[in-house]
Write a protein that holds these residues in place. Structure first.
Motif, PDB file in Angstrom:
ATOM      1  N   SER A   1       0.885  -1.184   0.068  1.00 12.03           N
ATOM      2  CA  SER A   1      -0.187  -0.133   0.005  1.00 12.03           C
ATOM      3  C   SER A   1       0.867   1.340   0.034  1.00 12.03           C
ATOM      4  O   SER A   1       2.131   1.080   0.311  1.00 12.03           O
ATOM      5  CB  SER A   1      -0.855  -0.072   1.279  1.00 12.03           C
ATOM      6  OG  SER A   1      -0.210   0.346   2.301  1.00 12.03           O
ATOM      7  N   GLY A   2       0.221   2.282  -0.370  1.00 10.03           N
ATOM      8  CA  GLY A   2       0.956   3.717  -0.262  1.00 10.03           C
ATOM      9  C   GLY A   2       1.248   3.954   0.980  1.00 10.03           C
ATOM     10  O   GLY A   2       1.928   5.078   1.211  1.00 10.03           O
ATOM     11  N   GLU A   3       0.974   3.425   2.207  1.00 10.09           N
ATOM     12  CA  GLU A   3       1.240   4.114   3.472  1.00 10.09           C
ATOM     13  C   GLU A   3       2.224   3.032   4.158  1.00 10.09           C
ATOM     14  O   GLU A   3       2.720   3.031   5.460  1.00 10.09           O
ATOM     15  CB  GLU A   3      -0.109   3.810   4.406  1.00 10.09           C
ATOM     16  CG  GLU A   3      -1.252   4.535   3.965  1.00 10.09           C
ATOM     17  CD  GLU A   3      -2.594   4.318   4.834  1.00 10.09           C
ATOM     18  OE1 GLU A   3      -2.394   3.438   5.758  1.00 10.09           O
ATOM     19  OE2 GLU A   3      -3.648   5.165   4.525  1.00 10.09           O
ATOM     20  N   GLY A   4       2.817   2.330   3.179  1.00  8.79           N
ATOM     21  CA  GLY A   4       4.159   1.768   3.731  1.00  8.79           C
ATOM     22  C   GLY A   4       3.965   0.312   4.165  1.00  8.79           C
ATOM     23  O   GLY A   4       4.877  -0.207   4.872  1.00  8.79           O
ATOM     24  N   ALA A   5       3.005  -0.283   3.752  1.00  9.48           N
ATOM     25  CA  ALA A   5       2.853  -1.793   4.253  1.00  9.48           C
ATOM     26  C   ALA A   5       3.006  -2.841   3.027  1.00  9.48           C
ATOM     27  O   ALA A   5       2.646  -2.325   1.993  1.00  9.48           O
ATOM     28  CB  ALA A   5       1.351  -1.939   4.783  1.00  9.48           C
ATOM     29  N   VAL A   6       3.588  -3.759   3.570  1.00 10.66           N
ATOM     30  CA  VAL A   6       3.897  -4.795   2.474  1.00 10.66           C
ATOM     31  C   VAL A   6       3.374  -6.156   3.184  1.00 10.66           C
ATOM     32  O   VAL A   6       3.761  -6.330   4.354  1.00 10.66           O
ATOM     33  CB  VAL A   6       5.280  -5.068   2.075  1.00 10.66           C
ATOM     34  CG1 VAL A   6       5.382  -6.073   0.874  1.00 10.66           C
ATOM     35  CG2 VAL A   6       5.801  -3.913   1.552  1.00 10.66           C
ATOM     36  N   TRP A   7       2.559  -6.977   2.685  1.00 15.19           N
ATOM     37  CA  TRP A   7       2.009  -8.183   3.183  1.00 15.19           C
ATOM     38  C   TRP A   7       2.061  -9.357   2.205  1.00 15.19           C
ATOM     39  O   TRP A   7       2.179  -9.313   0.980  1.00 15.19           O
ATOM     40  CB  TRP A   7       0.556  -8.019   3.717  1.00 15.19           C
ATOM     41  CG  TRP A   7      -0.266  -7.564   2.429  1.00 15.19           C
ATOM     42  CD1 TRP A   7      -1.133  -8.500   1.761  1.00 15.19           C
ATOM     43  CD2 TRP A   7      -0.660  -6.328   2.338  1.00 15.19           C
ATOM     44  NE1 TRP A   7      -1.906  -7.599   0.960  1.00 15.19           N
ATOM     45  CE2 TRP A   7      -1.669  -6.477   1.127  1.00 15.19           C
ATOM     46  CE3 TRP A   7      -0.464  -4.777   2.371  1.00 15.19           C
ATOM     47  CZ2 TRP A   7      -2.092  -5.155   0.357  1.00 15.19           C
ATOM     48  CZ3 TRP A   7      -0.680  -4.067   2.016  1.00 15.19           C
ATOM     49  CH2 TRP A   7      -1.561  -3.973   0.802  1.00 15.19           C
ATOM     50  N   GLY A   8       1.920 -10.566   2.738  1.00 12.24           N
ATOM     51  CA  GLY A   8       1.668 -11.861   1.845  1.00 12.24           C
ATOM     52  C   GLY A   8       1.560 -13.139   2.451  1.00 12.24           C
ATOM     53  O   GLY A   8       1.926 -13.122   3.910  1.00 12.24           O
ATOM     54  N   LEU A   9       1.314 -14.153   1.951  1.00  8.67           N
ATOM     55  CA  LEU A   9       1.004 -15.564   2.601  1.00  8.67           C
ATOM     56  C   LEU A   9       2.119 -16.372   1.860  1.00  8.67           C
ATOM     57  O   LEU A   9       2.281 -16.488   1.074  1.00  8.67           O
ATOM     58  CB  LEU A   9      -0.194 -16.120   2.471  1.00  8.67           C
ATOM     59  CG  LEU A   9      -1.351 -15.109   2.866  1.00  8.67           C
ATOM     60  CD1 LEU A   9      -2.733 -15.960   2.251  1.00  8.67           C
ATOM     61  CD2 LEU A   9      -1.441 -15.204   4.241  1.00  8.67           C
ATOM     62  N   CYS A  10       2.938 -16.981   3.062  1.00  5.65           N
ATOM     63  CA  CYS A  10       3.964 -17.706   2.606  1.00  5.65           C
ATOM     64  C   CYS A  10       3.806 -19.309   2.916  1.00  5.65           C
ATOM     65  O   CYS A  10       3.333 -19.595   4.012  1.00  5.65           O
ATOM     66  CB  CYS A  10       5.449 -17.256   3.223  1.00  5.65           C
ATOM     67  SG  CYS A  10       6.862 -18.087   2.754  1.00  5.65           S
TER      68      CYS A  10
END
Length: 453
Positions: free
Chosen positions: A41-50
């Motif tokens: 996101s543009g607010e500095g978040a990175v996410w994912g399922l590993c």
């Protein structure tokens, strides 16, 4: 570049790893194969399922403005291998991590983190307006600790006198045990700075040829610190603050916050077996000020604070007193990290030596001083590698030997390869044993920071 302000490089991501094992494991997860639902996101978040060994994938989310990490895996390392792998995948910028809204599980953690951050700021603002606690009780506690440190310093003086009276050769015969016992008593005296110096003294007799000279030098510096503490009330204010810091009394952050665009120059860890210390060097783009951030982790755990090397932070730093006024605490950040456009300005080898000499005048126990060298070339000699002013290659300049535990062979070869025989800009620590390079920039890519540790 992306909506987060700046997309980190793989080197910047791997520099956040708490150890080599995490770095290797994270590199294996930096591909799209094990990941699903990755986004940013543009607010500095990175996410994912590993995908892992269990039936459910690990939920991983990173706040790059911290940075801060959360993962459903059982690892106690921060960041874990999944967070490193996710950031490596994001750093590729090939579309594997797209944009969009965070899923509920990631948004809950992000919202909780925002609330904690806002709460901490509110508590700091509230605390800034009051003294807090019982001043008289605090004064009595400080007096009791000072008395214990004084007793420890007097005991250490007796230990040094016994060593010199019996001759330096006795240090090699008595072994490390006696020094460790003395260090333990310094810890009991609540003087961890003195304890650290005692442990260094105990390690010198086994450090190889020339150890008696090094032992005598360190004994003299320890004696100087002892005597300075025993007369600390009669010292000038800045020197007294440095002495208190050197014996182990924490100097609080004080004075006005310094807002600047801070370039993250370097980051590296050291450990004594009980505590891991992370050192992060920052350089103010407008003020020209260099600052040191410290973060600590107990045995087996990495320090929590980690910053990507080579980015620029619009932030406020809270300076500490003493020891050259280098140490600071990271305060409020006002924008996402931005890319570097140019390296810090530097000087010659002679300028670096002068800066170190002036710093020693304020802090005689200083091992090194942060400096940036401009237009220097790494050259091999019969006694090892040196960094020389570019003009000295043809005559007329000066050179510094490369040294220090933070410089490994890979870092040395990376520096040599970056130079290719031409001048580079190098940031590092200049001390009495030489120069430890920590980061470098080439004329061809002035916006790319190359870590050397």
């Amino acid at each position: 570049m992306d909506t987060l302000g700046v997309r980190w490089t793989a080197d910047q991501v791997l520099a956040l790893a708490p150890d080599d094992a995490s770095r290797r494991a994270g590199s294996k997860l930096g591909t799209a194969g094990p990941w699903s639902g990755a986004g940013s996101s543009g607010e500095g978040a990175v996410w994912g399922l590993c995908r892992g060994s269990g039936s459910k994938p690990y939920r991983t989310v990173v706040d790059t403005t911290g940075p801060a990490y959360a993962c459903s895996c059982p690892s106690r390392k921060f960041p874990c291998k999944h967070a490193l792998g996710l950031l490596l995948l994001w750093s590729e910028g090939d579309g594997a991590v797209g944009g969009g809204d965070a899923p509920d599980w990631a948004e809950r953690w992000l919202e909780s983190r925002r609330e904690r951050t806002e709460g901490a700021r509110a508590r700091e603002a509230e605390g800034a307006g009051r003294t807090g606690g019982d001043p008289e009780a605090a004064r009595r506690r400080a007096e009791r600790r000072a008395a214990r440190i004084t007793a420890g310093a007097e005991e250490l003086e007796q230990r040094l006198a016994d060593l010199l009276r019996g001759g330096l050769a006795s240090a090699e015969q008595s072994g490390y045990g006696l020094w460790e016992e003395t260090a333990a008593r310094m810890v009991d005296a609540q003087a961890p700075g003195l304890a650290g110096r005692v442990r260094e003294l105990g390690a010198i007799p086994g450090s190889g040829p020339g150890w008696p000279v090094r032992l005598l030098e360190e004994c003299a510096l320890t004696h100087l610190l002892d005597r300075a503490w025993l007369s600390v009330d009669r010292l000038p204010g800045p020197l007294a603050a440095t002495v208190r810091t050197r014996v182990g009394l924490a100097a609080p952050a004080e004075g006005a916050a310094v807002r600047d665009r801070w370039l993250v120059l370097a980051q590296y860890d050291s450990t004594d077996g009980k505590l891991t210390t992370r050192r992060m060097w920052l350089h103010g783009r407008e003020t020209g000020r260099t600052a040191l951030l410290l973060s600590f982790g107990a045995a087996g755990r990495a320090p929590e604070l980690a910053l990507p090397v080579g980015v620029v932070l619009d932030a406020a730093l809270l300076p500490h007193a003493g020891a050259g006024a280098l140490r600071a605490e990271l305060g409020e950040r006002f924008a996402p990290p931005a890319p570097l456009d140019r390296p810090p300005s530097g000087g010659t080898v002679g300028d670096a030596l002068t800066a170190y000499g002036l710093a020693l005048r304020e802090d005689p126990w200083l091992d090194s001083w942060p400096v940036t060298l401009a237009d220097v070339v790494p050259i091999p000699t019969d006694h090892g590698w040196q960094l020389a002013d570019a003009v000295s290659v043809t005559g007329g300049g000066e050179a510094l030997p490369l040294s220090g535990p933070a410089l490994g062979r890979p870092g040395l070869w990376r520096l040599v390869a970056l130079s290719g025989g031409g001048p580079v800009t190098v940031f590092g620590e200049c001390g009495h044993r030489g120069f430890t390079p920590l980061a470098a920039w080439s004329a061809d890519a002035p916006g790319e920071t190359v870590p050397l540790h």
